[in-house]
Design an enzyme around this catalytic site. Structure first.
Site, PDB file in Angstrom:
ATOM      1  N   CYS A  40       0.816  -1.222   0.000  1.00 53.83           N
ATOM      2  CA  CYS A  40       0.000   0.000   0.000  1.00 53.83           C
ATOM      3  C   CYS A  40       0.847   1.268   0.000  1.00 53.83           C
ATOM      4  CB  CYS A  40      -0.939   0.006   1.200  1.00 53.83           C
ATOM      5  SG  CYS A  40      -2.128  -1.354   1.203  1.00 53.83           S
ATOM      6  N   HIS A  74      -3.398   7.589   1.736  1.00 52.51           N
ATOM      7  CA  HIS A  74      -3.760   6.246   1.288  1.00 52.51           C
ATOM      8  C   HIS A  74      -5.169   5.953   1.779  1.00 52.51           C
ATOM      9  CE1 HIS A  74      -3.966   2.024   0.692  1.00 52.51           C
ATOM     10  NE2 HIS A  74      -3.692   1.683   1.925  1.00 52.51           N
ATOM     11  N   ASN A 110     -10.051  -0.061  -0.320  1.00 49.30           N
ATOM     12  CA  ASN A 110      -8.588   0.012  -0.303  1.00 49.30           C
ATOM     13  C   ASN A 110      -8.053  -0.587  -1.600  1.00 49.30           C
ATOM     14  OD1 ASN A 110      -5.846  -0.253   0.162  1.00 49.30           O
ATOM     15  ND2 ASN A 110      -6.065  -1.019   2.239  1.00 49.30           N
TER      16      ASN A 110
END
Length: 323
Positions: A114, A250, A280
């Site tokens: 990520c 993020h 996500n």
């Protein structure tokens, strides 16, 4: 004079198929309320059968090029941040290069889960500053739906597929905090925490594997480390949170986003939030949010942005840039 990596174009792509919380309610032991309360996610996009990470990345790259008014022949390099490549090799970046019909330059992938996009931006910035490349397509692209254990309600509801891209260009600047472009970055990793977020597959098992996560521990590390890295990157640039127009974090979990903003002393009216619409998307989430933020009219030229992310490794970092 100094050289800055300045954003010339931005774009994103999301697969057509949308999976709502209501659809997941019918498949696993979960509820729309449970998902929204713990993550803020309402829906996620899932790649179609046969639609690969490189396909998503190519669409995002084309959108960024169109936004910049440029063509593939104008690009010197492609960097793709991904943890879900089509194949073990070649790189997704080289597949995008081929799909774009780009015969010059070079292409490679970056893998920091990520946090991959801040690592990719930092690599691109270094190459531009040193003259290795003048224009770099920096893409984040993922098909995380293919890593999900769809019986694990604590993880499968959180992730989705998508891609985003920036086209960075070398431009001369004064070397001041008021310059456009990437002003600073801050990167970290700590392998002691590798078991908090990982995929239980690879060459060691001969299987793709599934994502495994210790959610509470990841949340604790995320809030602490994201605020700290953002402060560090701002200090490197000679700036403070008061100077920030937008935090573009993020997009993992709304609670993490809110808690990090609070630690930084920045109101949510200065945070770009898109997690509700796509979940996500790992390394794709920051460029995707940048593209959506620009399209909404939130992000404008001259705005100071902070992007920060944390992922498996653990790996984390941030980038400060002026749009």
């Amino acid at each position: 004079m100094t050289i800055r990596a300045v954003v010339r174009g931005v774009g994103h792509y999301l697969p057509d198929r949308i999976v709502t919380n209501a659809e997941l309610e019918a498949r696993i032991d979960t509820s729309d309320e449970w998902i929204r309360t713990r993550s803020g996610i309402e829906r996620r996009h899932v790649a179609a059968d046969g639609q690969m990470t490189s396909d998503l990345a190519t669409r995002a790259a084309q959108a960024a090029l169109a936004d910049a008014g440029m063509v593939p022949a104008d690009v010197d390099a492609i960097i793709v941040a991904t943890s879900t490549p089509d194949l073990t090799f070649p790189s997704v970046a080289s597949m995008v290069q081929g799909a774009l019909g780009m015969t010059q330059g070079f292409a490679f992938d970056v893998q920091a889960v990520c946090a991959g996009y801040v690592f990719a931006l930092t690599n691109a910035d270094a190459m531009i500053r040193t003259g290795q490349a003048r224009r770099v397509l920096v893409i984040g692209a993922e098909t995380f739906s293919r890593l999900m254990d769809w019986t694990d309600r604590t993880t499968c509801v959180l992730f989705g597929d998508g891609a985003g891209a920036l086209l960075l260009e070398a431009q001369e600047a004064e070397g001041l905090p008021t310059d456009r472009g990437i002003l600073s970055s801050d990167l970290h990793s700590d392998g002691r925490y590798r078991d908090l977020l990982y995929v239980d597959g690879g060459t060691s098992t001969g299987m793709t594997g599934h994502l495994r996560m210790q959610g509470k521990e990841v949340f604790r590390h995320a809030v602490e480390k994201l605020a700290e890295t953002a402060h560090t990157a701002l200090a490197k640039a000679g700036l403070t949170p008061d100077d920030v127009a937008w935090i573009v974090p993020h997009q993992a979990n709304l609670r993490i986003i809110v808690a990090t903003a609070q630690r930084m002393g920045v109101g949510m009216d200065r945070v770009v939030v898109t997690v509700q619409d796509h979940g996500n998307t790992s390394a794709a989430s920051i460029p995707l949010a940048l593209s959506v933020g620009k399209a909404r009219g939130q992000i404008k030229q001259g705005d100071l942005l902070v992007t920060e992310a944390i992922g498996g490794g653990l790996a984390w970092g941030s980038v400060v840039l002026r749009w």
